[in-house]
Design an enzyme around this catalytic site. Sequence first.
Site, PDB file in Angstrom:
ATOM      1  N   HIS A 266      51.194-135.736  -7.432  1.00  0.00           N
ATOM      2  CA  HIS A 266      51.766-135.359  -6.137  1.00  0.00           C
ATOM      3  C   HIS A 266      51.583-133.873  -5.828  1.00  0.00           C
ATOM      4  CE1 HIS A 266      55.521-134.320  -8.492  1.00  0.00           C
ATOM      5  NE2 HIS A 266      55.558-133.342  -7.605  1.00  0.00           N
ATOM      6  N   ASP A 306      51.608-140.730 -11.716  1.00  0.00           N
ATOM      7  CA  ASP A 306      51.817-139.387 -11.167  1.00  0.00           C
ATOM      8  C   ASP A 306      51.227-138.313 -12.079  1.00  0.00           C
ATOM      9  OD1 ASP A 306      52.570-137.584  -9.241  1.00  0.00           O
ATOM     10  OD2 ASP A 306      54.619-137.367  -9.969  1.00  0.00           O
ATOM     11  N   ASN A 376      58.426-126.828 -10.894  1.00  0.00           N
ATOM     12  CA  ASN A 376      58.345-127.277 -12.281  1.00  0.00           C
ATOM     13  C   ASN A 376      57.415-128.483 -12.446  1.00  0.00           C
ATOM     14  OD1 ASN A 376      61.472-126.046 -12.968  1.00  0.00           O
ATOM     15  ND2 ASN A 376      59.952-126.083 -14.628  1.00  0.00           N
ATOM     16  N   SER A 377      57.155-129.202 -11.358  1.00  0.00           N
ATOM     17  CA  SER A 377      56.382-130.447 -11.448  1.00  0.00           C
ATOM     18  C   SER A 377      55.036-130.216 -12.125  1.00  0.00           C
ATOM     19  CB  SER A 377      56.153-131.023 -10.049  1.00  0.00           C
ATOM     20  OG  SER A 377      57.353-131.463  -9.487  1.00  0.00           O
ATOM     21  N   LEU A 429      47.945-158.637 -11.232  1.00  0.00           N
ATOM     22  CA  LEU A 429      47.825-160.073 -11.002  1.00  0.00           C
ATOM     23  C   LEU A 429      48.239-160.473  -9.598  1.00  0.00           C
ATOM     24  CD1 LEU A 429      49.392-161.341 -14.367  1.00  0.00           C
ATOM     25  CD2 LEU A 429      46.978-160.944 -13.849  1.00  0.00           C
ATOM     26  N   GLY A 430      49.131-159.688  -8.980  1.00  0.00           N
ATOM     27  CA  GLY A 430      49.636-160.037  -7.658  1.00  0.00           C
ATOM     28  C   GLY A 430      51.038-160.598  -7.703  1.00  0.00           C
ATOM     29  N   ILE A 433      58.025-159.311 -10.308  1.00  0.00           N
ATOM     30  CA  ILE A 433      58.775-159.919 -11.413  1.00  0.00           C
ATOM     31  C   ILE A 433      60.235-159.480 -11.354  1.00  0.00           C
ATOM     32  CG2 ILE A 433      58.905-160.161 -13.929  1.00  0.00           C
ATOM     33  CD1 ILE A 433      56.381-161.305 -12.768  1.00  0.00           C
TER      34      ILE A 433
END
Length: 624
Positions: A266, A306, A376-377, A429-430, A433
């Site tokens: 990001h 990220d 800090n990221s 897989l699509g 869950i």
Amino acid sequence: MSIKILKYCKYRIIFLVLLLALVLLVSCKTQEDRLQPVKSTSEYRLEDIEKSVIDNPVKAIHQIYAYRSIYGEESRHAPGFTQETSELLNTLESQAVENLKAAQVLAFSEKRWEDAASMARSLAALGFAVEGTGMEPGVILAEAKAALEAKNNLKAFLSAVRSHEIESLSTEDLLPFLERAVEEKQRRTAAFFLVAIDQKRGTTAIPRHLREYAEGKDTVSDMVKGVATVLVDRGMRTEGGMTYPDRLIGSAFFVDSSGLLITNYHVIASDVDPAYKGYSRIYIRMGDSSSPRIRARVIGWDKAMDLALIKADIKPEYVFPVVDRVIPQIGDTVFAIGSPVGLEKTVTQGIVSALGRRFLPLGDVIQIDAAVNGGNSGGPVIDRDGRLVGIVYAGIERLQGLNFAVPAERLAAALPAMIKGGRAERPWLGLSIAETGSSSSQRAEVLYVAPFTPAWEQQFREGAVIESINGEKITAAQGSLIPALQDRFFSNRPGELVVLELSNTETNVKEKRIIMTAARPEMPLADAAAKDTKERMAAPLFGMILGPTGQTGFVSTFMIKKIIRGSIADEAGLSEQDPISIKALHIEKDAGIALMDISVKKRRMGFIEMSMRLPALLDSPNTL
């Protein structure tokens, strides 16, 4: 005048004759086409399978099992599935497997190790053994030695560690990597190889200077020299009639002496995101604001984690290790290094507050209470021994002490894909869950099947439970089952075969699905929402399964059939048997959120009707 009329009539007659001939020709062709038998959908599917057997045997096997799931044994009475069709599918499957074996052998002989390993994983899922995949410890060690010779230290160290994890290496094999780590002043990496050598208890004497360096300890003051400030220049922006410089600050740390650094996706997103159309330039700075800016470029990135790998033309004073597989414990002391609000080389101390937080699309993250602020990221999180524990990726604004880091073990797993360059693709897989069942017996239940995905092609049923993947039953503590399932696919590439065993919760009948993974979309649920109905999207986005009850005017009405524990719908106080109507579903892809406006009569409140707006993240961490 009469001559002109005659000519006109002549041309008109010729035109009419040609038109009549054309009509007769088309009529005959149409009649001929009508006499041709019309192909069924199943016949077209079989033709596609026959083509794929040669061009893409993995896809062919997926298509064969998709065909069987649609026209399977229970549907033999239906047109399109006969004994002859069954025998044809068996023949095509055998041909596809043989073609896949041949392709895998060729990839191995041509030293395309990753292709060979990918095809080997597909064959292993089908139950076939292969002689060589390229992932054998000897092959990986050979790659590591070649990288060491080429002074590609990061790849050399990663490959050597991987080879050692598969099969313990000899002292003679480990020693060159220890020597290089000392030469490059990477103490923690040297310590790893020294410990591995000492565990062999061989007779080879380790030179004293190597041992002394590897057994030493870096100070935090040493480590801050390996942390840089990332400056992203995005030109100018105009707000309220005033123009301002558009700048973004983050942190990064060196993982190789060639100038490779790790930061957050990001932080550098504007440089690689095709949706961003503005100006973007990335620099790093090794000191305060008076220090020179050094141009940097993006090598690779993994948006789901990220993470991003960038490179600058600089020889770092300190390089952080990526060979340790550190899994911290709750309460461990940690240090975060970075540039909060641009204050370079800031070190903060805290503890590991919690593990297994679900804030990223894949896997989980570490919660820490070390002070973290904007800037800090992308900075490192280390433990008392100087080992890399994680990468700072987020903090919750206005709430002190709620900060998070990507685990270092996931960085080690993601690095090979980022080193290759470009966007790291993850398989999927699509499926959406949900963890159901009791706290002592967690189940991975299929909550939603996204349209036009591998799972959709294979006729996955919502409500089914995933029992095993490639024959391995996945177990985990409460709240960790979905990350454990995702980890099972982390090292795989899109386009590989996996075998899932499913069970029906009502009948307890088990089914096997052989399925080819696809590339995971950046926002799977945003793509699904563009193809599916609002009421079906209520399940993966908000955790409520709806059943139709009728229509009031122009508005469809539903009954809540099931609420997933801990979901947005559950937190909003909705419950099963509540009547509900959906007024609108807003998909705000740029913001990464979905908003559903509903009217509900809560059973717990005496069926008093009320309007609500439910918010949800489009990048759900519960997809597979």
